[in-house]
Design a protein around this motif. Structure first.
Motif: not given
Length: 121
Positions: A7-8, A34-36, A64-66, A82-83
Motif C-alpha cells: 500500500l502506498l 508519504c509511506v508504504d 491511497v493506492t497499491s 518511485p511510485h
C-alpha cells in the motif's frame, strides 16, 4: 492470479479557498508525508490515523493506492519509492487524482476534480 500488494499512502494538507454554499469546496493540496506499508501492517482506519498523528497532525486527506508484486513476492519499500514520488508530483502539479482512493480523517471518501490548479470536493 492475485499478486501480493504494497500500500502506498500520501497524507495531504488542504487549504480551502471557500465554497459555493454546497458541499463543494475549492482549494489547494500540499503533500505532507508519504509511506508504504504491507497490508498486514494495517489493522483499521482509526489505527492508521492514530499512527499518522504521531508523526504529524497537519494533514486532512489521505491518498491511497497499491503496488503489485510479482511471482508471489510483494514489492519492497525500495520498489515503492518511485511510485511515492509520483504520487507527490501528481499532487504538486495538479494532475488527475482519480487513480487514488482518497479519504478524509473520518474515513469519508473524497472526490477531487482538478480545475485550474485547484481542487474541488
Amino acid at each position: 492470479m492475485d499478486e501480493p500488494q504494497r500500500l502506498l499512502l500520501l497524507l495531504a494538507k488542504t487549504e480551502s479557498h471557500g465554497g459555493n454554499g454546497s458541499e463543494t469546496q475549492t482549494g489547494t493540496l500540499t503533500p505532507v508525508i508519504c509511506v508504504d506499508k504491507a497490508p498486514e501492517e494495517l489493522t483499521d482506519f482509526r489505527s492508521l490515523v492514530a499512527e499518522a498523528d504521531q508523526v504529524t497532525r497537519d494533514w486532512d486527506l489521505i491518498l491511497v493506492t497499491s503496488l503489485s508484486g510479482t511471482a508471489d513476492n510483494p514489492p519492497t519499500s525500495e520498489q515503492a519509492e518511485p511510485h511515492l514520488h509520483k504520487m507527490t508530483n501528481d499532487v504538486l502539479s495538479g494532475q488527475d487524482l482519480s487513480r487514488y482512493v482518497i479519504f478524509d480523517r473520518n474515513e469519508n471518501l473524497v472526490f477531487i476534480h482538478p480545475r485550474d490548479g485547484i481542487w474541488t470536493v
